[in-house]
Design a protein around this motif. Structure first.
Motif, mmCIF file in Angstrom:
data_model
loop_
_atom_site.group_PDB
_atom_site.id
_atom_site.type_symbol
_atom_site.label_atom_id
_atom_site.label_comp_id
_atom_site.label_asym_id
_atom_site.label_seq_id
_atom_site.Cartn_x
_atom_site.Cartn_y
_atom_site.Cartn_z
ATOM 1 N N GLU A 112 -17.407 -34.329 -6.659
ATOM 2 C CA GLU A 112 -17.831 -34.588 -5.278
ATOM 3 C C GLU A 112 -18.491 -35.954 -5.158
ATOM 4 N N MET A 113 -19.318 -36.303 -6.140
ATOM 5 C CA MET A 113 -19.950 -37.618 -6.125
ATOM 6 C C MET A 113 -18.916 -38.718 -6.261
ATOM 7 N N SER A 114 -17.923 -38.485 -7.139
ATOM 8 C CA SER A 114 -16.869 -39.483 -7.343
ATOM 9 C C SER A 114 -16.066 -39.696 -6.071
ATOM 10 N N PHE A 117 -17.999 -41.746 -3.510
ATOM 11 C CA PHE A 117 -18.053 -43.175 -3.792
ATOM 12 C C PHE A 117 -16.685 -43.821 -3.607
ATOM 13 N N GLN A 118 -15.608 -43.075 -3.927
ATOM 14 C CA GLN A 118 -14.271 -43.616 -3.728
ATOM 15 C C GLN A 118 -13.988 -43.848 -2.253
ATOM 16 N N SER A 119 -14.406 -42.912 -1.421
ATOM 17 C CA SER A 119 -14.155 -43.045 0.019
ATOM 18 C C SER A 119 -14.893 -44.236 0.619
ATOM 19 N N SER A 120 -16.036 -44.597 0.025
ATOM 20 C CA SER A 120 -16.783 -45.761 0.515
ATOM 21 C C SER A 120 -16.333 -47.052 -0.142
ATOM 22 N N GLY A 121 -15.441 -46.932 -1.149
ATOM 23 C CA GLY A 121 -14.914 -48.114 -1.827
ATOM 24 C C GLY A 121 -15.887 -48.763 -2.778
ATOM 25 N N VAL A 122 -16.927 -48.025 -3.183
ATOM 26 C CA VAL A 122 -17.948 -48.607 -4.059
ATOM 27 C C VAL A 122 -17.533 -48.547 -5.514
ATOM 28 N N GLU A 123 -16.968 -47.445 -5.945
ATOM 29 C CA GLU A 123 -16.717 -47.242 -7.366
ATOM 30 C C GLU A 123 -15.556 -46.280 -7.547
ATOM 31 N N ARG A 124 -14.722 -46.553 -8.525
ATOM 32 C CA ARG A 124 -13.556 -45.705 -8.767
ATOM 33 C C ARG A 124 -13.908 -44.472 -9.572
ATOM 34 N N HIS A 125 -14.810 -44.616 -10.520
ATOM 35 C CA HIS A 125 -15.136 -43.531 -11.422
ATOM 36 C C HIS A 125 -16.475 -42.913 -11.051
ATOM 37 N N PRO A 127 -20.206 -41.859 -10.630
ATOM 38 C CA PRO A 127 -21.484 -42.507 -10.910
ATOM 39 C C PRO A 127 -22.300 -41.669 -11.868
ATOM 40 N N GLU A 128 -23.506 -42.145 -12.148
ATOM 41 C CA GLU A 128 -24.360 -41.401 -13.063
ATOM 42 C C GLU A 128 -24.644 -40.018 -12.489
ATOM 43 N N PRO A 129 -24.432 -38.961 -13.305
ATOM 44 C CA PRO A 129 -24.688 -37.608 -12.801
ATOM 45 C C PRO A 129 -26.171 -37.404 -12.559
ATOM 46 N N LYS A 130 -26.478 -36.526 -11.607
ATOM 47 C CA LYS A 130 -27.863 -36.207 -11.293
ATOM 48 C C LYS A 130 -28.229 -34.868 -11.888
ATOM 49 N N SER A 131 -29.474 -34.741 -12.319
ATOM 50 C CA SER A 131 -29.961 -33.463 -12.827
ATOM 51 C C SER A 131 -30.073 -32.475 -11.683
ATOM 52 N N GLN A 132 -29.950 -31.185 -12.012
ATOM 53 C CA GLN A 132 -30.036 -30.152 -10.986
ATOM 54 C C GLN A 132 -31.408 -30.143 -10.328
#
Length: 375
Positions: A112-114, A117-125, A127-132
């Motif tokens: 979901e995070m990926s 970010f892809q939809s905003s064109g910021v990053e293809r892969h 990002p750093e995962p977040k802790s729960q």
């Protein structure tokens, strides 16, 4: 009735007893050892009796009930009984559905995070995962944030400190496009094939299987870099293949098993966890998939934290590439690898719970897995 002794005679008797056996304390110690020895021998005799009267599956059920009844009491008497009977208590150690689902949920969050970010064109892969627990108001139980260690086109590696220890937990997100998810998954699970492609393996075998959940206990002995001793792991693993949601997961963690005592030849790793989630790009039999690997262990080394971190950070990409190459080799040379997807383990359904006891009575002593075909 005992005759009364005068004080002088009593003192003489005590002095004589002290001279012969080291005093009253020595007599008391000898008596305690004698009583303890009798009780241990009695427990062994009871275990042997039940071993002759009941099959292995029946003993498992009996020990499971005793374990639940005595759990939490002082001394944890159930653990002693299980050790004496030589039975692994699956009710306590099998990997549950919740553990599998947690790993899948982590993959979904990263996807979901990926996508965001892809939809905003910021990053293809991803990002750093977040802790729960990240972002919560309760900072007492807050997990440490993930730190990027390696960033390549199809391979990302993060780490974070494990609270209260000097160790790290590691997370890898990667992609392969030249092998199928089925091939990659099967090669990872096939213990016999791994003995051929992984030169570090000294021993790798399945110790016991759980007919209810499909979990397996394995004993794995592996070389460590010189000058360290070889390590051995006893761990339980369980895998699941969800065709409907197009995902497969493998979860492993360290356990204790009565048939694999600690050996002086190896260093036993008692803290170990691994979760692998595979998401096909299309289907299980078409090339291309993403995977998420979360891993941690305590290798029991005396090296500083940064040395252990360097070994794991460099060793994990190397292992995954060897796994990838072994999958390619099996694909190109048509090496026979067990197809674990076609013979997926039994699920913990209500029907399975209801039929477990009846199937054990019908097939006493038979604890073999479902028939496994070859791909």
């Amino acid at each position: 009735m005992f005759p009364r002794r005068p004080p002088a005679a009593l003192a003489a008797w005590l002095a004589g007893a002290g001279a012969r056996g080291g005093g009253l304390l020595a007599l008391l110690a000898n008596q305690c050892r004698f009583v303890t020895g009798l009780r241990v021998r009695r427990a062994q005799q009871i275990a042997q009796l039940y071993g002759r009267l009941y099959s292995e599956s029946s003993r498992r059920v009996l020990l499971g009930r005793l374990w639940r009844r005595l759990r939490g009491r002082p001394g944890h008497a159930s653990a002693l009984m299980a050790a004496l009977a030589g039975v692994f208590v699956w009710d306590e150690e099998r990997i549950q559905e919740e553990e599998l689902q947690r790993s899948i949920d982590e993959m979904k969050r990263l996807e979901e995070m990926s996508n965001m970010f892809q939809s905003s064109g910021v990053e293809r892969h991803p990002p750093e995962p977040k802790s729960q627990t990240e972002g919560s108001e309760d900072s007492g139980g807050k997990e440490q944030p993930w730190e990027m260690v390696m960033d390549k086109k199809h391979f990302k590696l993060w780490r974070r400190p494990i609270t209260g220890t000097h160790l790290y937990q590691y997370r890898v997100f990667g992609t392969y496009t030249d092998v199928t998810p089925r091939q990659f998954f099967n090669v990872q699970l096939d213990t016999e094939y791994r003995k051929k492609w992984d030169a570090l393996v000294i021993k790798l075998e399945v110790i016991e299987r759980d007919v209810v959940s499909g979990s397996e206990v394995l004993h794995w002995v592996t070389h460590f870099p010189y000058p360290m001793y070889s390590r051995d792991y006893v761990y339980v693993r369980r895998y699941s293949v969800d065709q409907e949601n197009n995902v497969m997961v493998l979860v492993s963690r360290a356990v204790e098993h009565p048939s694999v005592p600690e050996s002086p030849e190896f260093v036993r790793v008692r803290s170990y966890e691994s979760q692998m989630v595979i998401r096909p790009h299309k289907s299980f039999d078409e090339n291309g998939f993403d995977y998420l690997l979360t891993y941690s262990d305590n290798p029991q080394t005396v090296f500083p934290r940064y040395c252990v971190s360097w070994m794991v950070s460099s060793g994990m990409p190397d292992f995954l590439e060897k796994l990838h190459m072994a999958t390619l080799k099996a694909k190109n040379m048509e090496i026979k690898v067990k197809d674990y997807i076609s013979s997926k383990p039994l699920e913990m359904s209500s029907e399975a719970k209801a039929t477990t006891s009846s199937s054990e009575r019908k097939n006493e002593g038979s604890c073999g897995p479902a028939r496994i075909e070859y791909a």
